[in-house]
Design a protein around this motif. Structure first.
Motif, PDB file in Angstrom:
ATOM      1  N   GLN A   1      32.128  29.526  31.798  1.00 21.83           N
ATOM      2  CA  GLN A   1      31.261  29.837  32.935  1.00 21.83           C
ATOM      3  C   GLN A   1      31.448  28.823  34.058  1.00 21.83           C
ATOM      4  O   GLN A   1      31.473  29.189  35.239  1.00 21.83           O
ATOM      5  CB  GLN A   1      29.792  29.846  32.494  1.00 21.83           C
TER       6      GLN A   1
ATOM      7  N   PRO B   1      36.909  36.400  29.321  1.00 20.90           N
ATOM      8  CA  PRO B   1      36.402  37.507  30.154  1.00 20.90           C
ATOM      9  C   PRO B   1      35.667  37.048  31.410  1.00 20.90           C
ATOM     10  O   PRO B   1      35.748  37.706  32.451  1.00 20.90           O
ATOM     11  CB  PRO B   1      35.466  38.262  29.207  1.00 20.90           C
ATOM     12  N   LEU B   2      34.923  35.942  31.338  1.00 23.20           N
ATOM     13  CA  LEU B   2      34.202  35.465  32.521  1.00 23.20           C
ATOM     14  C   LEU B   2      35.171  35.073  33.638  1.00 23.20           C
ATOM     15  O   LEU B   2      34.924  35.345  34.823  1.00 23.20           O
ATOM     16  CB  LEU B   2      33.327  34.263  32.150  1.00 23.20           C
TER      17      LEU B   2
ATOM     18  N   GLU C   1      35.315  30.697  41.729  1.00 23.44           N
ATOM     19  CA  GLU C   1      34.645  31.477  42.773  1.00 23.44           C
ATOM     20  C   GLU C   1      34.454  30.649  44.037  1.00 23.44           C
ATOM     21  O   GLU C   1      34.742  31.109  45.152  1.00 23.44           O
ATOM     22  CB  GLU C   1      33.297  31.965  42.245  1.00 23.44           C
TER      23      GLU C   1
ATOM     24  N   HIS D   1      38.985  39.354  39.166  1.00 21.21           N
ATOM     25  CA  HIS D   1      38.800  40.718  39.682  1.00 21.21           C
ATOM     26  C   HIS D   1      38.002  40.698  40.985  1.00 21.21           C
ATOM     27  O   HIS D   1      38.362  41.370  41.968  1.00 21.21           O
ATOM     28  CB  HIS D   1      38.080  41.568  38.638  1.00 21.21           C
ATOM     29  N   SER D   2      36.925  39.921  41.004  1.00 24.91           N
ATOM     30  CA  SER D   2      36.079  39.848  42.198  1.00 24.91           C
ATOM     31  C   SER D   2      36.842  39.277  43.390  1.00 24.91           C
ATOM     32  O   SER D   2      36.729  39.777  44.513  1.00 24.91           O
ATOM     33  CB  SER D   2      34.851  38.987  41.896  1.00 24.91           C
TER      34      SER D   2
ATOM     35  N   SER E   1      38.236  36.313  33.901  1.00 23.73           N
ATOM     36  CA  SER E   1      38.841  37.587  34.320  1.00 23.73           C
ATOM     37  C   SER E   1      37.971  38.307  35.340  1.00 23.73           C
ATOM     38  O   SER E   1      38.474  38.888  36.314  1.00 23.73           O
ATOM     39  CB  SER E   1      39.075  38.490  33.102  1.00 23.73           C
ATOM     40  N   GLN E   2      36.656  38.277  35.129  1.00 25.21           N
ATOM     41  CA  GLN E   2      35.739  38.935  36.077  1.00 25.21           C
ATOM     42  C   GLN E   2      35.818  38.286  37.461  1.00 25.21           C
ATOM     43  O   GLN E   2      35.788  38.966  38.486  1.00 25.21           O
ATOM     44  CB  GLN E   2      34.312  38.865  35.536  1.00 25.21           C
ATOM     45  N   THR E   3      35.926  36.969  37.489  1.00 29.04           N
ATOM     46  CA  THR E   3      36.028  36.274  38.772  1.00 29.04           C
ATOM     47  C   THR E   3      37.354  36.591  39.457  1.00 29.04           C
ATOM     48  O   THR E   3      37.402  36.770  40.682  1.00 29.04           O
ATOM     49  CB  THR E   3      35.881  34.756  38.577  1.00 29.04           C
TER      50      THR E   3
ATOM     51  N   ALA F   1      34.738  29.610  35.766  1.00 20.35           N
ATOM     52  CA  ALA F   1      34.591  30.809  36.594  1.00 20.35           C
ATOM     53  C   ALA F   1      33.828  30.490  37.878  1.00 20.35           C
ATOM     54  O   ALA F   1      34.197  30.960  38.969  1.00 20.35           O
ATOM     55  CB  ALA F   1      33.875  31.903  35.803  1.00 20.35           C
TER      56      ALA F   1
ATOM     57  N   ALA G   1      43.812  38.918  32.525  1.00 18.81           N
ATOM     58  CA  ALA G   1      43.140  39.666  33.591  1.00 18.81           C
ATOM     59  C   ALA G   1      44.122  40.611  34.277  1.00 18.81           C
ATOM     60  O   ALA G   1      45.134  40.160  34.833  1.00 18.81           O
ATOM     61  CB  ALA G   1      42.550  38.705  34.621  1.00 18.81           C
TER      62      ALA G   1
END
Length: 345
Positions: free
Chosen positions: A111, A135-136, A118, A142-143, A138-140, A114, A160
């Motif tokens: 976290q 995954p955390l 960001e 993607h964003s 990967s989400q960033t 990530a 990702a």
């Protein structure tokens, strides 16, 4: 006396119009950077008097980017060396002006990484990251891609699907090469320990698997233990090696796929000669501590990223990711690793 070249002569030599030359010299109107470079080359060839003005206009016409680099622990000399080489690579670019922002993450919780990614992404046009696959993160990634901020994985890849690319070595070959060194230098049956930072670093996990693959095929006299995570902490590596050396008589090798080399070397230096002499060490990447271990003969081989070339490839990949930011293609730049031994250090 030789006649001084005129603007018309420069236009003819460079294949552009006189008005284009005037725009370059006067600093008025837009001219493509590659056109200015062509005019600059022609000016050098014919000895045109306004070369300094053209060179200044070329610098001002270059595209300008701010690139972010999220590296691991600031306390480790290796990552500080990575950062320094990235800054040097950015300065070497001739067709863009790159402002590098190098940041380090000391708390390796997903976290936190990530969140830091960001923040860096907000400030930069593109970002590169060294981090475990999670995954955390990967989400960033993607964003950031959705906002036109491509993210390139460096040294260790990410799963990702929205990452822009990967720059690093072939970790399957690296792991098998590490196994080859230990198998070739260890004739007596015994055990081999494998140290990894943690299981989420793809580069370490892949090289760990290929290391074991080679040993199964070619070194049945050596038994590979389960991987031991060091969490990239030298003190943890020191503790593990100290326990192994005190509790085992058949330890023959250690493959350090992740961090902790300084702790491993400290434990070996403190060990009795009869214990230390039986253990071969192969590690990844070279910083001051690894270089010292090689010169002492404690390390058999270090398998390393060639830092200048890898840094150059990283910057080039990030530039390409911006030029093709709408593409679904993931850029892959695999750089052959260097092999350093005590005799070549």
């Amino acid at each position: 006396m030789k006649k001084r070249p005129t603007i018309a002569d420069l236009a003819e030599a460079s294949g552009v119009s006189v008005s284009t030359i005037n725009r370059i010299l006067g600093g008025s109107g837009s001219v493509r950077a590659d056109t200015i470079e062509r005019v600059q080359n022609a000016a050098e060839e014919i000895g045109f008097y306004g070369l300094g003005v053209i060179e200044d206009r070329k610098r001002r016409a270059l595209p300008s980017y701010r690139f972010g680099f999220l590296l691991q622990q600031s306390t480790r000399e290796l990552y500080r060396l990575f950062g320094a080489k990235i800054v040097e690579a950015a300065a070497r670019r001739q067709h863009e002006k790159i402002e590098p922002l190098v940041d380090f993450v000391d708390l390796l919780e997903p976290q936190n990484i990530a969140d830091r990614l960001e923040v860096l992404g907000r400030r930069c046009d593109a970002v590169a990251i060294i981090a475990g696959d999670h995954p955390l993160i990967s989400q960033t990634i993607h964003s950031l891609k959705a906002r036109g901020k491509p993210v390139t994985a460096y040294v260790t890849d990410q799963s990702a699907p929205d990452r822009a690319g990967y720059v690093g070595t072939d970790n399957w070959k690296l792991g098998r090469t590490a196994a080859w060194f230990l198998a070739q230098t260890t004739c007596t049956p015994g055990r081999v320990a494998v140290f990894i930072g943690n299981h989420r670093y793809q580069c370490q996990d892949i090289s760990d698997a290929s290391f074991r693959s080679y040993m199964r095929e070619h070194a049945p006299h050596l038994r590979v233990d389960d991987s031991r995570p060091t969490h990239e902490e030298p003190q943890e590596a020191y503790r593990i090696v100290t326990e192994l050396l005190s509790g085992l008589d058949d330890l023959r090798g250690i493959y350090i796929a992740g961090g902790g080399i300084s702790g491993v070397l400290r434990a070996l230096r403190e060990a009795p000669d009869e214990k230390r002499s039986k253990v071969r060490i192969v590690c990844r990447d070279i910083g001051p501590e690894t270089r010292k271990g090689l010169t002492e003969g404690l390390i058999t081989a270090a398998l390393c990223h060639p830092l200048e070339r890898t840094s150059d490839e990283l910057i080039a990949t990030m530039v390409d990711s911006l030029e093709h930011r709408n593409s679904t293609t993931i850029l892959q730049r695999v750089v052959p690793f260097e092999i350093i031994t005590p005799e070549s250090v």
